[in-house]
Design a protein around this motif. Structure first.
Motif, short mmCIF file in Angstrom:
data_model
loop_
_atom_site.label_atom_id
_atom_site.label_comp_id
_atom_site.label_asym_id
_atom_site.label_seq_id
_atom_site.Cartn_x
_atom_site.Cartn_y
_atom_site.Cartn_z
N GLU A 1 0.85 -1.19 0.00
CA GLU A 1 0.00 0.00 0.00
C GLU A 1 0.88 1.24 0.00
N ALA A 2 0.62 2.15 -0.92
CA ALA A 2 1.40 3.38 -1.00
C ALA A 2 1.08 4.29 0.18
N PRO A 3 2.05 5.10 0.62
CA PRO A 3 1.80 5.99 1.76
C PRO A 3 0.58 6.90 1.59
N LEU A 4 0.46 7.53 0.43
CA LEU A 4 -0.66 8.44 0.24
C LEU A 4 -1.99 7.70 0.22
N ALA A 5 -2.00 6.49 -0.35
CA ALA A 5 -3.23 5.68 -0.35
C ALA A 5 -3.64 5.34 1.08
N ALA A 6 -2.67 5.03 1.92
CA ALA A 6 -2.97 4.71 3.32
C ALA A 6 -3.53 5.93 4.04
N LEU A 7 -2.96 7.10 3.78
CA LEU A 7 -3.43 8.32 4.43
C LEU A 7 -4.82 8.71 3.94
N ARG A 8 -5.07 8.52 2.66
CA ARG A 8 -6.41 8.78 2.12
C ARG A 8 -7.43 7.85 2.80
N ARG A 9 -7.12 6.57 2.85
CA ARG A 9 -8.01 5.60 3.47
C ARG A 9 -8.29 5.97 4.93
N HIS A 10 -7.24 6.36 5.65
CA HIS A 10 -7.40 6.71 7.06
C HIS A 10 -8.29 7.93 7.23
N PHE A 11 -8.12 8.93 6.37
CA PHE A 11 -8.94 10.14 6.48
C PHE A 11 -10.39 9.82 6.17
N LEU A 12 -10.62 9.00 5.14
CA LEU A 12 -11.99 8.63 4.80
C LEU A 12 -12.64 7.80 5.91
N ASP A 13 -11.86 6.93 6.54
CA ASP A 13 -12.38 6.18 7.69
C ASP A 13 -12.79 7.14 8.81
N GLY A 14 -11.97 8.19 9.01
CA GLY A 14 -12.30 9.18 10.03
C GLY A 14 -13.58 9.91 9.72
N LEU A 15 -13.80 10.25 8.46
CA LEU A 15 -15.06 10.89 8.06
C LEU A 15 -16.24 9.97 8.33
N ASP A 16 -16.06 8.69 8.01
CA ASP A 16 -17.13 7.72 8.21
C ASP A 16 -17.49 7.59 9.69
N ARG A 17 -16.48 7.71 10.56
CA ARG A 17 -16.71 7.61 12.01
C ARG A 17 -17.07 8.95 12.64
N HIS A 18 -17.08 10.01 11.83
CA HIS A 18 -17.29 11.37 12.33
C HIS A 18 -16.27 11.70 13.42
N ASP A 19 -15.03 11.31 13.16
CA ASP A 19 -13.94 11.61 14.09
C ASP A 19 -13.77 13.12 14.19
N PRO A 20 -13.78 13.70 15.39
CA PRO A 20 -13.65 15.15 15.53
C PRO A 20 -12.41 15.73 14.84
N ILE A 21 -11.33 14.94 14.71
CA ILE A 21 -10.11 15.47 14.10
C ILE A 21 -10.32 15.79 12.63
N THR A 22 -11.34 15.18 11.99
CA THR A 22 -11.65 15.49 10.59
C THR A 22 -12.53 16.73 10.47
N GLY A 23 -13.02 17.23 11.60
CA GLY A 23 -13.92 18.38 11.58
C GLY A 23 -15.37 18.02 11.36
N LEU A 24 -15.65 16.77 10.98
CA LEU A 24 -17.01 16.38 10.63
C LEU A 24 -17.70 15.75 11.85
N ASN A 25 -18.03 16.59 12.81
CA ASN A 25 -18.70 16.12 14.01
C ASN A 25 -19.54 17.26 14.56
N ASP A 26 -20.84 17.00 14.71
CA ASP A 26 -21.76 18.06 15.13
C ASP A 26 -22.32 17.84 16.53
N THR A 27 -21.65 17.01 17.34
CA THR A 27 -22.11 16.86 18.72
C THR A 27 -21.85 18.14 19.49
N ARG A 28 -22.63 18.38 20.52
CA ARG A 28 -22.55 19.65 21.25
C ARG A 28 -21.17 19.87 21.86
N ASP A 29 -20.59 18.83 22.45
CA ASP A 29 -19.29 18.97 23.08
C ASP A 29 -18.22 19.39 22.07
N VAL A 30 -18.26 18.77 20.90
CA VAL A 30 -17.26 19.09 19.88
C VAL A 30 -17.47 20.50 19.34
#
Length: 218
Positions: free
Chosen positions: A84-113
């Motif tokens: 797996e190429a480095p950039l492919a791994a980083l893309r996959r990880h970021f997309l996984d974060g979006l899917d989980r609504h990980d706050p580090i991706t910015g895509l989280n609308d819970t009140r605390d975040v």
């Protein structure tokens, strides 16, 4: 011995989180500049020396939540699957974060975040410290990329700068959408499309050495 070490480490993590949570709550209630370190220590029921042992500066009480992710990109590169190429791994990880609504991706609308984002983006002292955290993450990623066979260290540093900037811009855009009142579930398809477009742009600009232009990296 190992069990005792594990217990001590978990206790330290609980204390660290309790101090930070007390600080963020006070900062949100009264404003970052109006709350002293002594106020935070009292609220967390620890001494000032104990507080400073965990957080060297007042800003670290908030920004450690980003510091915890400083080496995340480097870790993803080092732990990627064989072939797996480095950039492919980083893309996959970021997309996984979006899917989980990980706050580090910015895509989280819970009140605390949302409250945390408001504190961060409305406090100049905190924003002023952010570049240092970003730079350390960039340096860690550059080191990881440089470990790739045949990779020139300068090319690795240049690639790291592009990649970290791309992730930051994507996350910031998602934060802007959340702060504008949009729902994370509504923004998700757009965020995924933006992520693919951004990583494609990086891949095409950097060339095949860091992953090519394929969305799957296969």
């Amino acid at each position: 011995m190992g069990e005792q070490t594990g217990l001590r480490e978990r206790k330290k993590q609980r204390t660290r989180w309790a101090i930070s949570s007390a600080a963020v709550r006070l900062f949100q209630e009264s404003g970052f500049d109006r709350v002293s370190v002594a106020d935070v220590a009292a609220a967390a029921e620890v001494s000032k020396p104990t507080l400073f042992a965990y957080f060297p500066t007042k800003e670290d009480l908030v920004l450690h939540r980003f510091a915890d992710h400083e080496t995340e990109a480097a870790r993803v590169v080092r732990e990627r699957a064989d072939g797996e190429a480095p950039l492919a791994a980083l893309r996959r990880h970021f997309l996984d974060g979006l899917d989980r609504h990980d706050p580090i991706t910015g895509l989280n609308d819970t009140r605390d975040v949302l409250d945390f984002q408001h504190l961060l983006y409305s406090t100049p002292a905190l924003l002023a410290r952010m570049p240092a955290y970003i730079l350390r993450g960039e340096e860690a990623l550059a080191d990881a990329l440089a470990e790739t066979d045949g990779t020139d260290p300068f090319a690795a540093r240049l690639a790291a700068g592009h990649i970290i900037a791309t992730q930051r811009v994507l996350s910031t855009r998602n934060v802007e959408e959340m702060r504008a009142g949009r729902a994370a579930t509504d923004v998700y398809p757009e965020a995924v499309a933006r992520a693919h477009a951004a990583f494609d742009l990086v891949a095409n600009g950097l060339g095949a050495d860091f992953g090519g232009s394929s969305r799957t990296g296969r």
